[in-house]
Every structure is written in structure tokens, then in C-alpha cells.
Enzyme design. Sequence first.
Site, PDB file in Angstrom:
ATOM      1  N   LYS A   1       0.842  -1.204   0.000  1.00 60.37           N
ATOM      2  CA  LYS A   1       0.000   0.000   0.000  1.00 60.37           C
ATOM      3  C   LYS A   1       0.871   1.245   0.000  1.00 60.37           C
ATOM      4  O   LYS A   1       1.700   1.446   0.875  1.00 60.37           O
ATOM      5  CB  LYS A   1      -0.935   0.052   1.224  1.00 60.37           C
TER       6      LYS A   1
ATOM      7  N   CYS B   1      13.424   9.951   8.602  1.00 59.24           N
ATOM      8  CA  CYS B   1      13.271   9.401   9.953  1.00 59.24           C
ATOM      9  C   CYS B   1      14.580   9.503  10.735  1.00 59.24           C
ATOM     10  O   CYS B   1      14.568   9.535  11.947  1.00 59.24           O
ATOM     11  CB  CYS B   1      12.780   7.964   9.870  1.00 59.24           C
TER      12      CYS B   1
ATOM     13  N   GLU C   1       9.303  14.072  17.275  1.00 58.09           N
ATOM     14  CA  GLU C   1       9.764  14.086  15.886  1.00 58.09           C
ATOM     15  C   GLU C   1       8.971  15.140  15.108  1.00 58.09           C
ATOM     16  O   GLU C   1       7.748  15.080  15.046  1.00 58.09           O
ATOM     17  CB  GLU C   1       9.525  12.709  15.252  1.00 58.09           C
TER      18      GLU C   1
HETATM   19  P1  NDP Z   1       1.729   7.563   8.932  1.00 56.98           P
HETATM   20  O1  NDP Z   1       2.484   6.732   9.887  1.00 56.98           O
HETATM   21  O2  NDP Z   1       0.338   7.951   9.239  1.00 56.98           O
HETATM   22  O3  NDP Z   1       1.676   6.864   7.491  1.00 56.98           O
HETATM   23  C1  NDP Z   1       2.537   5.885   7.000  1.00 56.98           C
HETATM   24  C2  NDP Z   1       1.741   4.858   6.209  1.00 56.98           C
HETATM   25  O4  NDP Z   1       0.827   4.189   7.080  1.00 56.98           O
HETATM   26  C3  NDP Z   1       0.876   5.475   5.125  1.00 56.98           C
HETATM   27  O5  NDP Z   1       0.800   4.590   4.019  1.00 56.98           O
HETATM   28  C4  NDP Z   1      -0.462   5.581   5.827  1.00 56.98           C
HETATM   29  O6  NDP Z   1      -1.579   5.719   4.987  1.00 56.98           O
HETATM   30  C5  NDP Z   1      -0.505   4.283   6.588  1.00 56.98           C
HETATM   31  N1  NDP Z   1      -1.458   4.279   7.683  1.00 56.98           N
HETATM   32  C6  NDP Z   1      -1.986   5.322   8.359  1.00 56.98           C
HETATM   33  N2  NDP Z   1      -2.854   4.896   9.294  1.00 56.98           N
HETATM   34  C7  NDP Z   1      -2.878   3.545   9.214  1.00 56.98           C
HETATM   35  C8  NDP Z   1      -3.572   2.521   9.903  1.00 56.98           C
HETATM   36  N3  NDP Z   1      -4.429   2.799  10.884  1.00 56.98           N
HETATM   37  N4  NDP Z   1      -3.354   1.240   9.560  1.00 56.98           N
HETATM   38  C9  NDP Z   1      -2.485   0.931   8.573  1.00 56.98           C
HETATM   39  N5  NDP Z   1      -1.815   1.860   7.874  1.00 56.98           N
HETATM   40  C10 NDP Z   1      -1.996   3.146   8.185  1.00 56.98           C
HETATM   41  O7  NDP Z   1       2.562   8.840   8.632  1.00 56.98           O
HETATM   42  P2  NDP Z   1       2.000  10.204   8.040  1.00 56.98           P
HETATM   43  O8  NDP Z   1       2.172  10.128   6.597  1.00 56.98           O
HETATM   44  O9  NDP Z   1       0.633  10.533   8.513  1.00 56.98           O
HETATM   45  O10 NDP Z   1       2.985  11.226   8.710  1.00 56.98           O
HETATM   46  C11 NDP Z   1       2.761  11.579  10.061  1.00 56.98           C
HETATM   47  C12 NDP Z   1       4.061  11.636  10.784  1.00 56.98           C
HETATM   48  O11 NDP Z   1       4.680  10.361  10.782  1.00 56.98           O
HETATM   49  C13 NDP Z   1       5.104  12.542  10.146  1.00 56.98           C
HETATM   50  O12 NDP Z   1       4.917  13.861  10.487  1.00 56.98           O
HETATM   51  C14 NDP Z   1       6.353  11.956  10.697  1.00 56.98           C
HETATM   52  O13 NDP Z   1       6.585  12.465  11.988  1.00 56.98           O
HETATM   53  C15 NDP Z   1       6.067  10.485  10.778  1.00 56.98           C
HETATM   54  N6  NDP Z   1       6.610   9.751   9.618  1.00 56.98           N
HETATM   55  C16 NDP Z   1       7.677   8.968   9.818  1.00 56.98           C
HETATM   56  C17 NDP Z   1       8.233   8.308   8.752  1.00 56.98           C
HETATM   57  C18 NDP Z   1       9.422   7.434   8.918  1.00 56.98           C
HETATM   58  O14 NDP Z   1      10.047   7.064   7.914  1.00 56.98           O
HETATM   59  N7  NDP Z   1       9.764   7.046  10.123  1.00 56.98           N
HETATM   60  C19 NDP Z   1       7.726   8.452   7.395  1.00 56.98           C
HETATM   61  C20 NDP Z   1       6.554   9.261   7.300  1.00 56.98           C
HETATM   62  C21 NDP Z   1       6.045   9.887   8.385  1.00 56.98           C
HETATM   63  P3  NDP Z   1      -1.879   7.195   4.433  1.00 56.98           P
HETATM   64  O15 NDP Z   1      -1.105   7.213   3.203  1.00 56.98           O
HETATM   65  O16 NDP Z   1      -3.330   7.306   4.229  1.00 56.98           O
HETATM   66  O17 NDP Z   1      -1.424   8.162   5.482  1.00 56.98           O
END
Ligand code: NDP
Length: 499
Positions: free
Chosen positions: A195, A304, A401
Site C-alpha cells: 500500500k 526518519c 519528531e
Molecule cells: P503515517 O504513519 O500515518 O503513514 C505511514 C503509512 O501508514 C501510510 O501509508 C499511511 O496511509 C498508513 N497508515 C496510516 N494509518 C494507518 C492505519 N491505521 N493502519 C495501517 N496503515 C496506516 O505517517 P503520516 O504520513 O501521517 O505522517 C505523520 C508523521 O509520521 C510525520 O509527520 C512523521 O513524523 C512520521 N513519519 C515517519 C516516517 C518514517 O520514515 N519514520 C515516514 C513518514 C512519516 P496514508 O497514506 O493514508 O497516510
Amino acid sequence: MATVAIDPRLDRKTSDFIAQQHRMYIDGKFVNAASGKTFSIYNPATGEVMAQVPEAESADVDQAVRAARRAFDEGPWSRMSASQRGRLIWKLADLLEEHLEEFAAIESMDNGKPLAVARAADVPLAVDLFRYMAGWSTKIMGHSFPISASGEYLSYTLREPIGVVGQIIPWNFPLLMAAWKLGPALAAGCTIVLKLAEQTPLSGLRLAELIHEAGFPDGVVNVLTGFGEGAGAPLAAHELVDKIAFTGSTEVGRLIVHAAAGNLKKVSLELGGKSPAIIFPDADLDKAIPGTASAIFFNHGQCCCAGSRLFAHESIFDQVVEGVSDIASRIRIGSGLDPLTQMGPLVSEEQLQKVTSYIDSGLSEGANATAGGKKAADRGYFVQPTVLTCTTPQMKVVREEIFGPVVCALPFSDSDLERIAQEANNTEYGLAASIWTRDISVANKMAKRIRSGTVWINCHNVFDAALPFGGYKQSGWGREMGGEVLNNYTEVKAVALAL
Ligand code: NDP
């Protein structure tokens, strides 16, 4: 078709791809969502809609998982030799490399990153990852063991693919995260439902076309576009999925763990970080200052492992802050497609709000911005690269973060490595750290004391397909890349044969 606002600097082929009617990839076919629903993809440099993609929901997830299950249990994939699997992965790498320019442009449009960065980092690293993992296909093996049970035995282990894997990726390196996930799972012989992130699905959809062209059997890779709750959650909970691999926020990581509990599927997580960059007084500041600036400002801080807490010894603190602030204030901000741009927009309106509200919270709690501190334009999701001083370990900006180009600079007066390490380790995260010193003894002693999955010495953000990457503490479970990642996608079977 969607109302699209495609940038005139894009070549025809890339514009046509972005504007086309996008479909997901399930069981070897390009399909709409069962409900027919779509959602909009925005150009982060302008805030305008540039594409529509299908909105997968439970029914689509179920269809994709069943296709992956069939491909794993019955399909030609499981009968292919390791060498044939490796050749397919290598072919995918070749196709990706042939389309490097196109992928770099798609990534720049979708995520906002400078085209030059996507061209030099995101796409080649994805190509390398696939090639590296293609090589592993033929080297995944068990061991034989002398055992001491009475009698005579031949005993050995087999390393077998874990089965159907659900993979959920974020938006910061859309193509590269897809490669990190797909490469090892394919090398191990798993089948996959991937996904993509809701903000940045375009490179993953184009990659699905190359996966099809490379000739992977139907159902081996399925690619979905959709939202976290609508598509990610049912994938994480699906009874026919054997393993879920997730990269994203720690908060959603916890939800994944709960969702996976139903059938106790295996879970690997690559989560957030609040990584320290530590500059000792003897460091070569001509390298440490640009190096720690790049540690936080690369990819607009949307990494990250961004070096978001900058510790500098008090004897050089002012010089470091001045140097990093100077670099921050000279960074050219603009559309990713502009060749002069060094920093593009953040990925979304939501991320812009999040980052600017963190900056405001730091300033209202008494921090001082020696560079930046504000939104950078009226249109698009731009924020100024920001350096905050006068911060304390209790402030939200130091603890949480931010995932944007915001660094908190903190002086230390100590020469006691234990105490410096304690400060650096004073976070729930443990993803990465960098240490800047000319003293190899200090460097290695500190590397041992830092509780994180990666420690860089006199560098930051050095990635290679061969180097394992992942987190201690709440930064995750398991490792990406290197030979280590194969543990995420294989089961070990012990065989004892009485002779
Ligand atoms: P999320 O953790 O929400 O999203 C990452 C992935 O998980 C996306 O594909 C998202 O879908 C999916 N997701 C969201 N909710 C669920 C759920 N309940 N069950 C399964 N999958 C789910 O990150 P965000 O994009 O919302 O970013 C928010 C914060 O997360 C950022 O500000 C940052 O701090 C952190 N982040 C950290 C990352 C890393 O590499 N460690 C990368 C990205 C973000 P959808 O696309 O709809 O959001």
C-alpha cells in the site's frame, strides 16, 4: 479524467503518465477500486490537484491479498528457482534504471523534492537495492549442525519464504521505500500487497507497470492506493497475510501491532527518530558544520534519521550555530523542478501545519530562531529551514519528531562520554546518530554508548543496500537492507533426520 495542473517543465511522457487514468495493480491487472472511488493527488509546490488515483477499501485489499495468497500457494512463483527470481528482480532494476529521468521527475512532482536529488539519490538507490537483493535470491540458506542427542542424525535448517506479506510505506522517499520493501521480499520468494502513501502514489504506480513489464507472475506483487484507515488497516488485520512490514510514524506503528494480533502475523516496523548529531571540540568544523546542516535539511528534514538534535561542545557552540544558520538562510527554496532549487516544499498542507506549529510551540516556550522560523511562501507547502537555540530537553521541539527542516541546537560542557551519551540517548527513539570528532578513540567509544540502530562517524545519512538500517527502542522492530532484512521475510525450519 481529473482536473490536472501539470508543470510545463515536465516532458510529455511524464506529464502524460501523471495525467492518465490511474489504476491499481491486482493479480497482474490494472484495475479501478471496486467502489469506483478515487481521491486527489496534489502538487506540493502549488497546492493544485494534479492527479486522481483509486481509493482502495477492504474489498480491494481482500482481492489483492487473495491474489497474493494464490500466487504463493499455487502459482508458478513458488516453483521458480532462486536464480529465476533473482533474474526477474535484476530485470526490474534494469527497467528502473532505463527510466531514471522519468522516475526522478515523477518523484519531484509528487513529493516536492528537488529533481537533482531524486535523480542522484532516490532512483539510483532504488536501482542498487533491487540489484543487491537480486544477488541475495541465490544465497538464502540454512546451516547444518552437529547435534548431541543420542543416536545419529543429519540435522540442518532451511530458510523459507514467510508467505504473503503486507507492506505499508510513507511519503518521504516513495520509490525508495517501495524498493526497500519489495526487493528483499521478492528475493526471499514471498508474495506482496503493497500500500502506497496517500500523498505520493505516482512512482509506485509507475513501478507497478515496470513490474508487469519485467514479467513477474500474476499476483506476486499487488499495488494499492488508498488511505491508512480504509486500506492500510484492513491489510494489517487480514487473516491471510502472514507478515506486515511498515514504515511510518510510531503512532501508526502501534496500531499496526494491534491489528496484526488477530492472526499473530509477524511484524517489522521502521518508525520515527529524534537523532542526535554530536560535535566534539576537536572536530573538523569545515566538514562538521555542512555535514550537520545536511543531516537535518536533506529531504527538507522529512527523514526518519534526520539529525534534529544538534549537540555541540560549548567551546565551539556559537561557531557551529552561526555556520549552520548561515547555511540554512542561504538554502534556495522553490519548486522541485527548478534546477536552482535546493529545498522544495513539504509534502502536504497537513505536514506544513504540523511543522509550523512545532516551530511556534518552540518559540512560545522560549526558543530563539537563529535562522528561519516561518512559512516560506503564500502558495505551496514551503517552510524556512530553521535553527532553534535556547531550547531545553523538556520542550516539545526537542522531544518529539517534527519531520521538517527544524534543528534544535544544544550545547554541552562535559568531557565525560557517559554523560554526553546519556543526553543523546534521552529520547524514546533510537534510530540513528552522528558523531563528529578527529579522535578515533572518542568516536568508537561514543558509537558503543549510543543506543541506536545506526551510528555515523564524521558523516550522516550514508545509506547503502548492504548496510542494515532500523531502530532501537521505539524506532522500530527489525532491520531494512543488508542480509539482516531477509530475517523479516523468512522462516527458519529445523530438520532432524535419524540416520
Ligand atoms: P503515517 O504513519 O500515518 O503513514 C505511514 C503509512 O501508514 C501510510 O501509508 C499511511 O496511509 C498508513 N497508515 C496510516 N494509518 C494507518 C492505519 N491505521 N493502519 C495501517 N496503515 C496506516 O505517517 P503520516 O504520513 O501521517 O505522517 C505523520 C508523521 O509520521 C510525520 O509527520 C512523521 O513524523 C512520521 N513519519 C515517519 C516516517 C518514517 O520514515 N519514520 C515516514 C513518514 C512519516 P496514508 O497514506 O493514508 O497516510
